[in-house]
Design a protein around this motif. Structure first.
Motif, PDB file in Angstrom:
ATOM      1  N   SER A 207       0.842  -1.203   0.000  1.00 20.68           N
ATOM      2  CA  SER A 207       0.000   0.000   0.000  1.00 20.68           C
ATOM      3  C   SER A 207       0.876   1.253   0.000  1.00 20.68           C
ATOM      4  N   PHE A 208       1.921   1.224   0.820  1.00 16.45           N
ATOM      5  CA  PHE A 208       2.822   2.376   0.940  1.00 16.45           C
ATOM      6  C   PHE A 208       3.435   2.726  -0.416  1.00 16.45           C
ATOM      7  N   TYR A 209       3.942   1.704  -1.112  1.00 16.71           N
ATOM      8  CA  TYR A 209       4.582   1.968  -2.411  1.00 16.71           C
ATOM      9  C   TYR A 209       3.565   2.428  -3.454  1.00 16.71           C
ATOM     10  N   GLY A 210       2.336   1.907  -3.382  1.00 17.39           N
ATOM     11  CA  GLY A 210       1.305   2.379  -4.304  1.00 17.39           C
ATOM     12  C   GLY A 210       0.886   3.804  -3.994  1.00 17.39           C
ATOM     13  N   TYR A 211       0.788   4.130  -2.715  1.00 21.76           N
ATOM     14  CA  TYR A 211       0.267   5.427  -2.277  1.00 21.76           C
ATOM     15  C   TYR A 211       1.222   6.582  -2.587  1.00 21.76           C
ATOM     16  N   ARG A 212       2.539   6.278  -2.559  1.00 17.67           N
ATOM     17  CA  ARG A 212       3.510   7.381  -2.704  1.00 17.67           C
ATOM     18  C   ARG A 212       3.952   7.600  -4.155  1.00 17.67           C
ATOM     19  N   ILE A 213       3.258   6.980  -5.107  1.00 14.32           N
ATOM     20  CA  ILE A 213       3.624   7.173  -6.521  1.00 14.32           C
ATOM     21  C   ILE A 213       3.488   8.636  -6.900  1.00 14.32           C
ATOM     22  N   GLU A 214       4.488   9.118  -7.634  1.00 18.48           N
ATOM     23  CA  GLU A 214       4.382  10.456  -8.242  1.00 18.48           C
ATOM     24  C   GLU A 214       4.670  10.277  -9.713  1.00 18.48           C
ATOM     25  N   GLY A 215       3.748  10.599 -10.561  1.00 22.07           N
ATOM     26  CA  GLY A 215       3.983  10.462 -11.996  1.00 22.07           C
ATOM     27  C   GLY A 215       2.935   9.601 -12.659  1.00 22.07           C
ATOM     28  N   GLY A 216       3.361   8.771 -13.618  1.00 22.61           N
ATOM     29  CA  GLY A 216       2.395   8.026 -14.412  1.00 22.61           C
ATOM     30  C   GLY A 216       2.614   6.529 -14.399  1.00 22.61           C
ATOM     31  N   ALA A 217       2.332   5.907 -15.564  1.00 26.73           N
ATOM     32  CA  ALA A 217       2.328   4.448 -15.666  1.00 26.73           C
ATOM     33  C   ALA A 217       3.702   3.841 -15.374  1.00 26.73           C
ATOM     34  N   LEU A 218       4.763   4.541 -15.766  1.00 23.30           N
ATOM     35  CA  LEU A 218       6.116   4.028 -15.558  1.00 23.30           C
ATOM     36  C   LEU A 218       6.390   3.872 -14.052  1.00 23.30           C
ATOM     37  N   GLU A 219       5.985   4.898 -13.292  1.00 24.76           N
ATOM     38  CA  GLU A 219       6.193   4.865 -11.838  1.00 24.76           C
ATOM     39  C   GLU A 219       5.343   3.770 -11.187  1.00 24.76           C
ATOM     40  N   LEU A 220       4.181   3.517 -11.798  1.00 30.65           N
ATOM     41  CA  LEU A 220       3.301   2.470 -11.268  1.00 30.65           C
ATOM     42  C   LEU A 220       4.006   1.115 -11.340  1.00 30.65           C
ATOM     43  N   GLY A 221       4.644   0.852 -12.468  1.00 34.68           N
ATOM     44  CA  GLY A 221       5.404  -0.393 -12.628  1.00 34.68           C
ATOM     45  C   GLY A 221       6.551  -0.470 -11.630  1.00 34.68           C
TER      46      GLY A 221
END
Lengths: 247, 250
Positions: A207-221
């Protein structure tokens, strides 16, 4: 590097503080908890069953090969398979499997909500998004994961038993005798402790890694991969620590 | 009314908002215009509290948003509605559940009352009988309208729209603009709209603030936006061949 690591650890604990606040609406929280338990439990049951049966069968065959001697009591095979499966293989291997199955799902779901501004939408409404989204997932995994592990243990031992019936490496009676010999209640406490700690790591780190995403699809991966690596590393490390403390 | 005094925002060493002073009036559609990357969305995120300004103050009817406690901040956010650039509807919920969501979280109404309110909001944005569609099944314009319905579900005092007609055809964009101005007057809200759509300036821009590279360059309304002598504003407005032709005819 060390400063960055400390920053992430600090960020993680601040995130947990935000997560563990009183839910805004108890009824909504309860409904989300049931939904999460349903999707986590039902969604992971098949893969847990397949891996457990395979693991139980392989361990039975390998152990039978290693202890093939007239000097070893017949019940040893069942006892060794039970000890390996219950104490170590099921809690750790299935938890590592769940990092991939549940953890990736959690970080993708929360991460895509971040990318598409759904989390911002929650915040603008005055809702604590971390608590609303993450708390039901953590609580659900604390309830569901131990159940999945217990089901996994059942399937692994069943897999071992069926292997005995098919291959005939020992008699079913001796195998069952071994499975039920020298049983200690403390082993269950040890297994459940490990499972609950691992469940917390899987759900909170993903959850932590998903929640702190900044940016788009690349960061999601990237977030998915980072969550997977960190959660797996923590599970293996904590496994060692808990085993040292409890046994 | 929302008043912005000397607001500055930095990202690292980069100053993205430079001493912004403006106000957004109640019962009017207040446009914030500017090129992509000029700082419009950052300003809007500061307004709703998703970002905190490094300097300056934002006053909601005289109340300083930056000095609010978390509780007070949460309370004032219940008076806000926001339409995001990509609509930001919750993927896993139907249109009805999306619009009902703020009512579920922020009110203690019965299910029948909430459903009635949802249907009123959906009718207002011309989405009758779309209750059971999921966001993935809606067109861009329908998503924006559903997002507006969700934003007005709790009768907000302040409505924020970030590029509400980006990615829409001119006809649908006009419908969204008309909807925004109608609901603003109907509910007497303070509406702030970020846009770089020329049609919006001249249809709904009751007050217009032009931001250029993080600085407020010009403030006026739809009557004088086309006749301003501000060079940067004119460069922005008359950038397209069509608007250049209009200018030559003026």
């Amino acid at each position: 590097m060390i400063i960055k690591l400390l920053e992430i650890i600090g960020e993680y604990f601040l995130f947990l503080r935000k997560v563990f606040t009183k839910p805004y609406k108890g009824k909504v929280f309860f409904r989300r908890l049931i939904d999460e338990m349903d999707s986590m439990g039902v969604g992971s049951l098949l893969i847990v069953a397949i891996v457990s049966i395979s693991m139980g069968s392989v361990i039975t065959i390998q152990t039978a090969m290693q202890i093939e001697s007239n000097w070893v009591p017949a019940w040893t095979l069942g006892f060794t398979v039970r000890t390996s499966v219950v104490m170590e293989l099921c809690p750790t291997i299935i938890s590592c499997l769940l990092v991939g199955a549940l953890g990736s799902r959690i970080s993708s779901e929360i991460g895509s909500m971040r990318v598409t501004e759904q989390i911002d939408a929650l915040e603008v409404m005055g809702i604590n998004s971390a608590s609303y989204l993450v708390l039901p997932k953590i609580i659900a995994s604390l309830i569901v994961n131990p159940i999945l592990i217990i089901i996994g243990i059942f399937f692994a031992l069943t897999g071992g038993y069926v292997t005995i019936l098919i291959t005939g490496v020992t008699s079913p009676y001796d195998f069952i005798d071994g499975l039920t010999s020298f049983f200690r209640m403390y082993d269950i406490v040890y297994v459940l402790t490990k499972t609950i700690v691992f469940a917390f790591v899987i759900s909170s780190v993903s959850s932590f890694y998903g929640y702190r995403i900044e940016g788009g699809a690349l960061e999601l991966g990237k977030a998915n991969v980072n969550g997977f690596v960190v959660a797996s590393f923590l599970i293996l490390t904590l496994n060692l620590v808990i085993t040292q403390i409890m046994l | 009314m929302i008043t912005i005094n000397n607001v500055c925002k930095y990202f690292g060493d980069r100053k993205v908002l430079n001493d912004i002073n403006t106000s957004f009036e109640q019962g009017k559609v207040n446009l914030v215009i500017g090129r992509s990357g000029s700082g419009k969305t950052v300003l809007m995120k500061c307004l709703v509290g998703l970002l905190t300004p490094d300097e300056g103050e934002i006053l909601y009817d005289g109340r300083n948003f930056n000095l609010f406690s978390n509780k007070e901040r949460q309370n004032i956010r219940t008076e806000m509605g926001m339409v995001f650039q990509g609509a930001a509807l919750f993927d896993s919920m139907t249109v009805q559940d999306n619009v009902m969501f703020p009512l579920n979280m922020l009110t203690s109404q019965s299910w029948e009352e909430k459903l009635e309110r949802v249907n009123v909001c959906l009718k207002r944005v011309d989405l009758v009988n779309s209750n059971n569609f999921f966001p993935a099944e809606l067109s861009g314009g329908m998503k924006k309208r559903a997002a507006i319905a969700r934003a007005i579900a709790c009768n907000p005092q302040y409505l924020f729209c970030d590029e509400p007609n980006s990615g829409l055809d001119p006809k649908t964009a006009l419908l969204i603009d008309e909807l925004i101005i109608e609901i603003t007057h109907e509910f007497d809200m303070t509406t702030v709209v970020n846009t770089h759509d020329i049609n919006s300036f001249i249809t709904i821009g009751e007050t217009i603030s032009y931001i250029h590279k993080g600085t407020l360059e010009w403030r006026g309304n739809m009557d004088n936006v086309m006749s301003s002598d501000n060079e940067k504003l004119n460069d922005f407005i008359f950038a397209q061949p069509l608007t250049q032709r209009i200018r030559n005819l003026m």
